[in-house]
Design a protein around this motif. Structure first.
Motif, PDB file in Angstrom:
ATOM      1  N   GLU A 181       0.838  -1.278   0.076  1.00  0.00           N
ATOM      2  CA  GLU A 181       0.014   0.049   0.208  1.00  0.00           C
ATOM      3  C   GLU A 181       0.873   1.216   0.069  1.00  0.00           C
ATOM      4  OE1 GLU A 181      -3.176   0.439   2.948  1.00  0.00           O
ATOM      5  OE2 GLU A 181      -3.991  -1.822   2.328  1.00  0.00           O
ATOM      6  N   ASN A 182       2.204   1.185   0.868  1.00  0.00           N
ATOM      7  CA  ASN A 182       2.681   2.410   0.775  1.00  0.00           C
ATOM      8  C   ASN A 182       3.894   2.506  -0.071  1.00  0.00           C
ATOM      9  OD1 ASN A 182       4.390   0.187   2.092  1.00  0.00           O
ATOM     10  ND2 ASN A 182       4.794   1.335   3.781  1.00  0.00           N
ATOM     11  N   ALA A 183       3.941   1.651  -1.079  1.00  0.00           N
ATOM     12  CA  ALA A 183       5.134   1.454  -2.107  1.00  0.00           C
ATOM     13  C   ALA A 183       5.013   2.387  -3.041  1.00  0.00           C
ATOM     14  CB  ALA A 183       5.016   0.167  -2.934  1.00  0.00           C
ATOM     15  N   PRO A 184       5.962   3.250  -3.546  1.00  0.00           N
ATOM     16  CA  PRO A 184       5.842   4.503  -4.333  1.00  0.00           C
ATOM     17  C   PRO A 184       5.552   3.841  -5.966  1.00  0.00           C
ATOM     18  CG  PRO A 184       8.069   4.045  -4.032  1.00  0.00           C
ATOM     19  CD  PRO A 184       7.277   2.888  -3.026  1.00  0.00           C
ATOM     20  N   ASP A 185       4.851   4.555  -6.607  1.00  0.00           N
ATOM     21  CA  ASP A 185       4.515   4.364  -8.046  1.00  0.00           C
ATOM     22  C   ASP A 185       5.874   4.450  -8.728  1.00  0.00           C
ATOM     23  OD1 ASP A 185       3.121   3.414 -10.141  1.00  0.00           O
ATOM     24  OD2 ASP A 185       2.053   5.387 -10.687  1.00  0.00           O
ATOM     25  N   GLY A 186       5.986   3.717 -10.154  1.00  0.00           N
ATOM     26  CA  GLY A 186       7.124   4.117 -10.920  1.00  0.00           C
ATOM     27  C   GLY A 186       7.002   3.040 -11.846  1.00  0.00           C
ATOM     28  N   LEU A 241      -5.576   3.641  -9.799  1.00  0.00           N
ATOM     29  CA  LEU A 241      -5.558   4.926  -8.914  1.00  0.00           C
ATOM     30  C   LEU A 241      -4.335   4.938  -8.142  1.00  0.00           C
ATOM     31  CD1 LEU A 241      -9.187   5.020  -7.919  1.00  0.00           C
ATOM     32  CD2 LEU A 241      -8.223   6.088  -9.610  1.00  0.00           C
ATOM     33  N   ALA A 242      -3.761   3.699  -7.697  1.00  0.00           N
ATOM     34  CA  ALA A 242      -2.673   3.889  -6.944  1.00  0.00           C
ATOM     35  C   ALA A 242      -1.379   3.603  -7.540  1.00  0.00           C
ATOM     36  CB  ALA A 242      -2.811   2.635  -6.083  1.00  0.00           C
ATOM     37  N   ARG A 243      -1.248   3.093  -8.787  1.00  0.00           N
ATOM     38  CA  ARG A 243      -0.167   2.712  -9.513  1.00  0.00           C
ATOM     39  C   ARG A 243      -0.238   3.030 -11.035  1.00  0.00           C
ATOM     40  NH1 ARG A 243       0.075  -0.770  -4.975  1.00  0.00           N
ATOM     41  NH2 ARG A 243      -1.216  -2.099  -5.931  1.00  0.00           N
ATOM     42  N   PRO A 244      -0.594   3.996 -11.399  1.00  0.00           N
ATOM     43  CA  PRO A 244      -0.772   4.271 -12.883  1.00  0.00           C
ATOM     44  C   PRO A 244       0.280   4.095 -13.749  1.00  0.00           C
ATOM     45  CG  PRO A 244      -1.045   6.461 -11.642  1.00  0.00           C
ATOM     46  CD  PRO A 244      -1.052   5.252 -10.658  1.00  0.00           C
ATOM     47  N   GLU A 245       1.586   4.492 -13.117  1.00  0.00           N
ATOM     48  CA  GLU A 245       2.747   4.616 -13.834  1.00  0.00           C
ATOM     49  C   GLU A 245       3.171   3.009 -13.952  1.00  0.00           C
ATOM     50  OE1 GLU A 245       7.222   6.420 -14.134  1.00  0.00           O
ATOM     51  OE2 GLU A 245       5.872   6.921 -12.698  1.00  0.00           O
ATOM     52  N   LEU A 246       2.969   2.210 -12.945  1.00  0.00           N
ATOM     53  CA  LEU A 246       3.312   0.917 -13.008  1.00  0.00           C
ATOM     54  C   LEU A 246       2.616   0.073 -14.107  1.00  0.00           C
ATOM     55  CD1 LEU A 246       5.123  -1.714 -11.890  1.00  0.00           C
ATOM     56  CD2 LEU A 246       3.053  -1.832 -10.135  1.00  0.00           C
ATOM     57  N   VAL A 247       1.379   0.020 -13.941  1.00  0.00           N
ATOM     58  CA  VAL A 247       0.531  -0.434 -14.898  1.00  0.00           C
ATOM     59  C   VAL A 247       0.570   0.091 -16.300  1.00  0.00           C
ATOM     60  CG1 VAL A 247      -2.018  -1.234 -15.500  1.00  0.00           C
ATOM     61  CG2 VAL A 247      -1.237  -0.962 -13.041  1.00  0.00           C
ATOM     62  N   GLY A 248       0.667   1.375 -16.470  1.00  0.00           N
ATOM     63  CA  GLY A 248       0.763   1.750 -17.768  1.00  0.00           C
ATOM     64  C   GLY A 248       1.969   1.476 -18.606  1.00  0.00           C
ATOM     65  N   SER A 249       3.350   1.433 -17.716  1.00  0.00           N
ATOM     66  CA  SER A 249       4.614   0.985 -18.327  1.00  0.00           C
ATOM     67  C   SER A 249       4.763  -0.372 -18.425  1.00  0.00           C
ATOM     68  CB  SER A 249       5.653   1.366 -17.298  1.00  0.00           C
ATOM     69  OG  SER A 249       5.698   0.955 -16.258  1.00  0.00           O
ATOM     70  N   LEU A 250       4.003  -1.202 -17.653  1.00  0.00           N
ATOM     71  CA  LEU A 250       4.014  -2.729 -17.889  1.00  0.00           C
ATOM     72  C   LEU A 250       3.071  -2.886 -19.247  1.00  0.00           C
ATOM     73  CD1 LEU A 250       4.054  -5.685 -16.944  1.00  0.00           C
ATOM     74  CD2 LEU A 250       1.902  -5.300 -15.433  1.00  0.00           C
TER      75      LEU A 250
END
Length: 737
Positions: free
Chosen positions: A582-587, A631-640
């Motif tokens: 939950e507290n992991a930074p997005d990237g 909502l929480a990890r848009p960059e992670l999902v988008g880059s994946l």
């Protein structure tokens, strides 16, 4: 009810003191000899066992026996059963949660001519026949699982009959009665009613190997229901045959490699416990690759496979069962040579219970704990068992009161935002408290006043936290490990054992060869698990104003997908948990994770039915990639999603648009109805994405970071397919469970 009696009748005189103790003792010892297969006169009850038998048979007492595993508690109730049946008593009823142990006890009883049958979740096809045998008096012992006590048919039809005719009631694993214990089970609390309904003079025996002082007092008080004070027989919990040790290793790969290199050093056959199903399956697969004969035993194991695994271990045809807590304490195998834990249980009392099956009939058995860094994360994941907040309980009671008819658990899920297992447990507690009642068709409100015992629930939560802290202390202690466990159980005689790794020095080391470590790392690095799609809408959605019910149409369903791993496994789960915390930074997606996702896609394509396989009915190759909005990890999902598209030379078609309220898409750990309610209408397909789907007809890859309930994927797939897309193939980083 007519009842035929198998046993040759003997005079009842003396049951309350008229018969000479020596005569009764001689008869008891003769039964014990039959039970253990010894010649007449070659077996004799120990004095503490005899004291328990005499209390039950001669004095008709209610007794609580707290004795270490292997002490011979089953001999007490088998011998007492035979003595009581010979004197015209009704059948013994044994309530036990251990299915494997039930099967062993049925076989053991037969050796002494005691006819035992069992009613549990594994043999529903036999229930009617067993009921008839009980009614005809052809059964000496009936073993039932605690869940049967909460079955409407059993409770209303067979339970009153048993309460009226039972000759001896045995409560095995009696610590489960107490909510102060480590393994409280609300189904067990129904025994209060049965105890109160027993005919006068019916003896009761409660047994456990894991009760501290508070649990002992609580269970003894409950046994006193009916006006008679319970006799408590408590012995020392020392296990002279067990040698305890802890082997600390840096990660999961080292632990698997250690197992592969040191398993043959452990004498005989044994049990390897894991914390999760995924870990059990991973360890089993790796050990088999290394040439070991092992079998997996988990909640997912089919009943027939469980029976075969038990038989193979009992007959030493396998080196070990790799098991979750579904095995409970294991089963009656006196020569079990070792117990290894691949990860720490969350309670030292539960740990003592599990290791106690080793070394019962041999002079020496090794008990080793291999703790992992991920253990506490697994504890937290499975910790969602606390009693719900008062508002949710009141909401449930109001829904039942307002319904005017029985409501099933699925129907209640549409009203109360609790996962099914937690909702069911709450209802069982309310049932025991008298606030609700289980009837045919579901649950009803009794209308009886009920108060929320916040003090008790808070204490239990603190107790669970204290147990976890104690388990950490067990791993790190420099003192005697057996003494530590015995003190956790308030064993007054606790003293250094002289055998554990802290008392006598480590007898095994943490060495792992490069070859073994490479093999274990390769096994754990292999990504890819199937993700099953949702095929039915939850019950009760129309009542929430959502017109979804029954089977999801085939042309709107999601296909079977893939995940890199499960959050509960010891391979990819360990790598994905920090990324998805939950507290992991997005990237951006890490390179190794992206490459693993690509490898999963490649294996998927080559699998039977995959688009690169030679099957005549192989699926078509995906024509593009669509992302689920995060909502929480848009960059992670988008880059994946874009990374997969680039590597696979597929067009990235776009991302679904999220239009729901803040937090709804991110909600987890809800039941299916509430999860779907939050997601209903939350996604839309933009004109741009709809156009891309129209220009590229065919299957699409749907990419997300995590799936728990499966409803996000189901709703997203339905939107894509209704917008003109083809088959939807989900690919996620992690799956729950």
């Amino acid at each position: 009810m007519s009842r035929t009696v198998k046993w040759p009748m003997v005079p009842v005189i003396g049951l309350h003191g008229g018969m000479d103790d020596l005569e009764l003792r001689t008869e008891a010892d003769a039964i014990l000899a039959e039970l253990v297969g010894a010649p007449a006169g070659a077996a004799r009850l120990r004095e503490d066992q005899w004291q328990a038998v005499a209390a039950l048979v001669r004095e008709r007492r209610r007794a609580l026996v707290v004795q270490r595993t292997g002490w011979g508690k089953s001999a007490v109730y088998f011998v007492a059963t035979a003595l009581l049946r010979r004197r015209g008593s009704g059948p013994t009823v044994i309530v036990s949660p251990l299915l494997a142990l039930m099967r062993n006890q049925v076989e053991s009883a037969a050796r002494a001519g005691i006819r035992a049958r069992t009613i549990n979740s594994a043999n529903p096809e036999e229930w009617d026949a067993i009921h008839a045998e009980v009614e005809r008096g052809e059964t000496d012992i009936l073993l039932v699982s605690p869940e049967r006590l909460n079955s409407v048919d059993f409770r209303e039809q067979l339970l009153p009959e048993l309460a009226a005719t039972t000759g001896l009631l045995v409560v095995d694993e009696a610590h489960c009665i107490s909510d102060w214990g480590h393994d409280f089970r609300p189904d067990y609390r129904r025994l209060r009613a049965m105890l109160a309904d027993l005919a006068p003079g019916v003896p009761v025996l409660a047994t456990t190997a894991t009760a501290n002082a508070r649990v002992t007092a609580d269970v003894a008080e409950q046994l006193g229901t009916g006006g008679s004070e319970a006799l408590v027989l408590r012995g020392p919990l020392e296990r002279e045959s067990l040698r305890l040790g802890v082997v600390r290793l840096p990660d999961a790969a080292h632990r698997l490699a250690w197992l592969a290199e040191h398993l043959n050093e452990l004498e005989g056959s044994g049990i390897i416990y894991t914390l999760t199903v995924a870990a059990a399956e991973e360890a089993t697969a790796f050990l088999r690759q290394c040439g070991f004969r092992v079998a997996s035993y988990t909640g997912r194991t089919e009943n027939a496979d469980r029976l075969q695994a038990e038989t193979d271990l009992l007959q030493n045809r396998v080196k070990a069962l790799v098991a979750t807590s579904a095995l409970g304490m294991g089963f009656d195998k006196p020569d079990l040579g070792f117990v290894v834990h691949l990860g720490s249980p969350s309670s030292p009392i539960a740990y003592y219970q599990q290791v106690g099956r080793a070394g019962r009939g041999v002079d020496h058995a090794d008990v080793l704990l291999l703790p992992g860094k991920e253990d506490e994360a697994v504890w937290r994941y499975f910790a969602d068992t606390a009693f719900p907040p008062e508002a949710q309980v009141r909401q449930t009671l109001s829904a039942l009161a307002d319904a005017g008819r029985p409501l099933s658990v699925p129907a209640l899920e549409a009203v109360v935002d609790l996962r099914r297992t937690r909702l069911e447990t709450m209802l069982k507690v309310l049932d025991v408290d008298g606030a609700v009642k289980r009837v045919k068709g579901g649950w009803i409100s009794t209308g009886e006043p009920w108060s929320y015992d916040s003090e008790r629930y808070a204490w239990v939560a603190r107790q669970r936290a204290a147990e976890q802290h104690a388990m950490r202390d067990y791993v790190s202690t420099t003192g005697c490990r057996m003494e530590f466990l015995r003190r956790q159980l308030d064993d007054e005689g606790a003293a250094p054992c002289g055998r554990c790794d802290n008392c006598a020095g480590a007898w095994t080391d943490a060495s792992v060869s490069a070859e073994a470590l490479t093999g274990a790392t390769k096994e754990l690095d292999r990504p890819g698990v199937e993700v099953e799609p949702r095929r039915m809408w939850p019950t009760g959605m129309p009542a929430l104003g959502i017109d979804l019910k029954g089977r999801i149409p085939a042309d709107e369903q999601c296909s079977t997908g893939r995940a890199l791993g499960r959050l509960s496994d010891i391979g990819w789960g360990n790598r994905l948990r920090p990324l998805l915390a939950e507290n992991a930074p997005d990237g951006p997606v890490p390179d190794d994770v992206l490459q693993a996702a690509v490898a999963v896609l490649a294996d998927w394509a080559r699998s039977p039915g995959g688009w690169a396989s030679n099957d005549a009915g192989a699926a078509a190759r995906p024509v593009g990639v669509v992302a689920v909005p995060s909502l929480a990890r848009p960059e992670l999902v988008g880059s994946l999603a874009q990374g997969i598209a680039a590597v696979g030379r597929l067009p990235f078609l776009g991302t679904l648009t999220y239009t729901g309220p803040d937090g709804a898409h991110a909600a987890r750990r809800s039941n299916s109805a509430q999860r779907l309610r939050a997601l209903s209408g939350a996604f839309t397909v933009s004109e741009e994405l709809a156009g891309a789907l129209a220009r590229s007809p065919g299957p699409v890859l749907l990419v997300d970071d995590f799936t728990d309930s499966g409803w996000t994927l189901a709703v997203a797939a339905r939107m894509i397919r209704r917008a003109g897309g083809g088959a939807v193939l989900p690919l996620v980083l992690a799956a729950a469970g």
